[in-house]
Design a protein around this motif. Structure first.
Motif, PDB file in Angstrom:
ATOM      1  N   GLU A 126       0.856  -1.181   0.000  1.00 34.54           N
ATOM      2  CA  GLU A 126       0.000   0.000   0.000  1.00 34.54           C
ATOM      3  C   GLU A 126       0.887   1.224   0.000  1.00 34.54           C
ATOM      4  O   GLU A 126       1.565   1.508   0.986  1.00 34.54           O
ATOM      5  N   VAL A 127       0.929   1.931  -1.118  1.00 35.56           N
ATOM      6  CA  VAL A 127       1.765   3.127  -1.217  1.00 35.56           C
ATOM      7  C   VAL A 127       0.871   4.357  -1.343  1.00 35.56           C
ATOM      8  O   VAL A 127      -0.333   4.236  -1.532  1.00 35.56           O
ATOM      9  N   ASP A 128       1.480   5.548  -1.259  1.00 33.76           N
ATOM     10  CA  ASP A 128       0.698   6.784  -1.231  1.00 33.76           C
ATOM     11  C   ASP A 128      -0.280   6.889  -2.406  1.00 33.76           C
ATOM     12  O   ASP A 128      -1.409   7.301  -2.247  1.00 33.76           O
ATOM     13  N   GLY A 129       0.180   6.510  -3.600  1.00 32.41           N
ATOM     14  CA  GLY A 129      -0.655   6.706  -4.778  1.00 32.41           C
ATOM     15  C   GLY A 129      -1.644   5.575  -5.018  1.00 32.41           C
ATOM     16  O   GLY A 129      -2.543   5.689  -5.837  1.00 32.41           O
ATOM     17  N   GLY A 130      -1.497   4.442  -4.365  1.00 31.16           N
ATOM     18  CA  GLY A 130      -2.371   3.305  -4.612  1.00 31.16           C
ATOM     19  C   GLY A 130      -1.707   2.015  -4.188  1.00 31.16           C
ATOM     20  O   GLY A 130      -1.296   1.873  -3.037  1.00 31.16           O
ATOM     21  N   ARG A 137      -4.079  -3.917   6.797  1.00 28.62           N
ATOM     22  CA  ARG A 137      -5.109  -4.649   6.073  1.00 28.62           C
ATOM     23  C   ARG A 137      -4.641  -5.986   5.510  1.00 28.62           C
ATOM     24  O   ARG A 137      -5.361  -6.620   4.760  1.00 28.62           O
ATOM     25  N   GLN A 180      -7.290   7.383   2.592  1.00 29.92           N
ATOM     26  CA  GLN A 180      -7.379   7.413   4.056  1.00 29.92           C
ATOM     27  C   GLN A 180      -6.561   8.537   4.691  1.00 29.92           C
ATOM     28  O   GLN A 180      -5.372   8.690   4.434  1.00 29.92           O
ATOM     29  N   ARG A 219     -10.560   5.825   8.387  1.00 34.64           N
ATOM     30  CA  ARG A 219     -10.223   4.409   8.278  1.00 34.64           C
ATOM     31  C   ARG A 219     -11.478   3.548   8.295  1.00 34.64           C
ATOM     32  O   ARG A 219     -11.556   2.527   7.604  1.00 34.64           O
ATOM     33  N   ASN A 237      -7.891   2.592  -0.137  1.00 34.51           N
ATOM     34  CA  ASN A 237      -7.063   3.006   1.000  1.00 34.51           C
ATOM     35  C   ASN A 237      -6.242   4.264   0.755  1.00 34.51           C
ATOM     36  O   ASN A 237      -5.857   4.929   1.707  1.00 34.51           O
ATOM     37  N   ASP A 238      -5.960   4.594  -0.521  1.00 32.28           N
ATOM     38  CA  ASP A 238      -5.128   5.779  -0.746  1.00 32.28           C
ATOM     39  C   ASP A 238      -5.876   7.066  -0.376  1.00 32.28           C
ATOM     40  O   ASP A 238      -5.283   8.144  -0.353  1.00 32.28           O
ATOM     41  N   VAL A 292     -12.728   3.272   4.872  1.00 31.83           N
ATOM     42  CA  VAL A 292     -11.847   2.465   4.025  1.00 31.83           C
ATOM     43  C   VAL A 292     -12.008   0.984   4.385  1.00 31.83           C
ATOM     44  O   VAL A 292     -12.165   0.137   3.507  1.00 31.83           O
TER      45      VAL A 292
END
Lengths: 120, 309
Positions: free
Chosen positions: A29-33, A50, B241, B228, B238-239, B231
């Motif tokens: 999970e990175v900032d952009g997606g 998650r 959040q 959260r 999630n991006d 999400v």
């Protein structure tokens, strides 16, 4: 840091891990997606919230765990320098944010945002 | 004293959050360089050269520095940091991936999320979800630091004339490979850079209901965020959040809709200049930080709000 010291690959913020014979496919999970990496094993993977549901220990297993031998290794035996190089010199509370006012309706909210706070 | 800043980019555009690290660096030194590793990243290099306050831009352009993979990037960084006292990056998922690895390579203790620079080795950083500010002092020879973008303004990205210095690529370590990326596309501003953010929480009820925020965001030029709870319930990706484990934002205006205000959420937005909240529960903790609170049914009020703009 562990991965660097061991000279192996890493995947942080993992939300999905697929074992593919001896390689790993990890979704991060990175900032952009989402980003998917292929890693040679051994590798260090850190879990994102998650990734999964944590498994809680059952009561019988907790009882059994109490009987397990505990092997204590001292830092001196490992021959490493574990001196902390970052020293905590103080703690303080952040400036507190005060509760503002309650508005009665949408019109008043928009009016306050426009004319008092001047943010829209 | 000299500082090296890690530029975050996608080989075309410099991530604007990097500019916040430049402002932080200027509090430490006048001798500031930027490090750009990438593949076919010349556009980024020319953008970096224009940033005010930089003297040098170190560039390494090679296919295996594509996608800022931690293994190769940290390895290369370790080979160039000899002459620098501070190595800085803005706190993002990319820098949190690279900087600890660099710190291990050069045997120093990394310092994350710095919000105030007191002197060259003393810093303040939030701990316990921002409920306590710790002051720490590092005795390492070199400091590897990530800074909080919301605590420092962005430096000007024009007017500078830094000199480009090419550095040699190291061999590909071959430990990890890039497979794919799913980047959320949006015409709206980035959450972390937007002047106005409107966020929805569990109270939105479903992913479809987030469309209620679209019209308002369009009119205000706002970014859309989420708590959260929203999400985890699968309403949005999630991006979006905002919070302790999501993005930290500090816009001029933050509008929280159907968000109760769990401490982890507040940690991500309480530095916003003005906070407005809409929630049906008048006891919700969000109202204790909101400048303007509106108690009521968001499904009735959001359309009214959009109309009133």
């Amino acid at each position: 840091m562990l991965a660097a010291l061991m000279g192996i690959g890493q995947a942080t913020f993992a939300s999905e891990i697929i074992f593919d014979e001896k390689d790993l496919k990890v979704t991060r999970e990175v900032d952009g997606g989402l980003q998917t990496l292929g890693l040679k094993t051994p590798a260090v993977v850190t879990a994102d919230l998650r990734l999964n549901e944590p498994r809680y220990a059952s009561l019988p297993n907790i009882m059994k765990a109490k009987k397990k031998p505990i092997d204590i290794i001292s830092i001196a035996d490992l021959g490493v320098d574990a001196e902390n190089r970052v020293q905590l010199i103080g703690v303080e509370l952040p400036p507190e944010r005060k509760a503002g006012i309650k508005v009665d309706d949408v019109a008043q909210l928009v009016d306050k945002l426009k004319n008092e706070a001047k943010v829209i | 004293m000299s500082v090296l800043i890690i530029a975050e980019h996608d080989n075309k555009e410099l991530n604007q959050l990097t500019l916040n690290a430049v402002t932080a660096a200027r509090e430490l030194s006048d001798d500031i360089s930027m490090f750009v590793a990438g593949s076919e990243c010349h556009d980024v290099v020319s953008q970096c050269c224009k940033i005010e306050g930089l003297s040098t831009v170190l560039v390494c352009d090679s296919p295996h520095y594509d996608n800022a993979m931690a293994e190769n990037t940290a390895n290369l960084l370790a080979s160039v940091v000899e002459e620098f006292d501070h190595i800085l990056a803005t706190s993002t998922t990319s820098s949190k991936n690279i900087m600890p690895r660099l710190a291990a390579h050069i045997d120093v203790q990394a310092i994350s999320d710095v919000s105030t620079i007191i002197d060259e080795s003393t810093f303040k950083r939030p701990i316990y979800a921002g409920n306590v500010i710790a002051t720490i002092k590092s005795s390492d020879v070199k400091k590897v630091i990530t800074i909080r973008s919301t605590a420092f303004d962005a430096a000007k990205n024009e007017g500078g004339s830094a000199e480009v210095v090419n550095i040699d690529a190291l061999s590909d370590l071959g430990l990890a490979s890039f497979v794919s990326e799913e980047v959320a596309k949006s015409d709206r501003p980035e959450l972390t850079a937007a002047g106005i953010v409107i966020s929805g929480g569990r109270g939105m009820g479903s992913g479809e209901n987030f469309t209620l925020l679209d019209g308002i965001a369009d009119k205000l030029g706002a970014a859309i965020g989420a708590s959260r709870a929203a999400v985890d319930a699968g309403f949005v990706p999630n991006d979006m959040q905002v919070g302790q484990t999501g993005k930290i934002v500090a816009p001029d205006l933050y509008i929280a809709v159907g968000i109760s205000g769990a401490i982890q959420h507040l940690a991500g937005m309480k530095d916003s200049k003005v906070i407005a909240a809409i929630n049906k529960d008048d006891e919700a903790p969000i109202f204790s930080v909101a400048d303007y609170g509106l108690v009521g049914d968001l499904f009735k009020q959001l359309p009214e709000f959009e109309q009133a703009l």
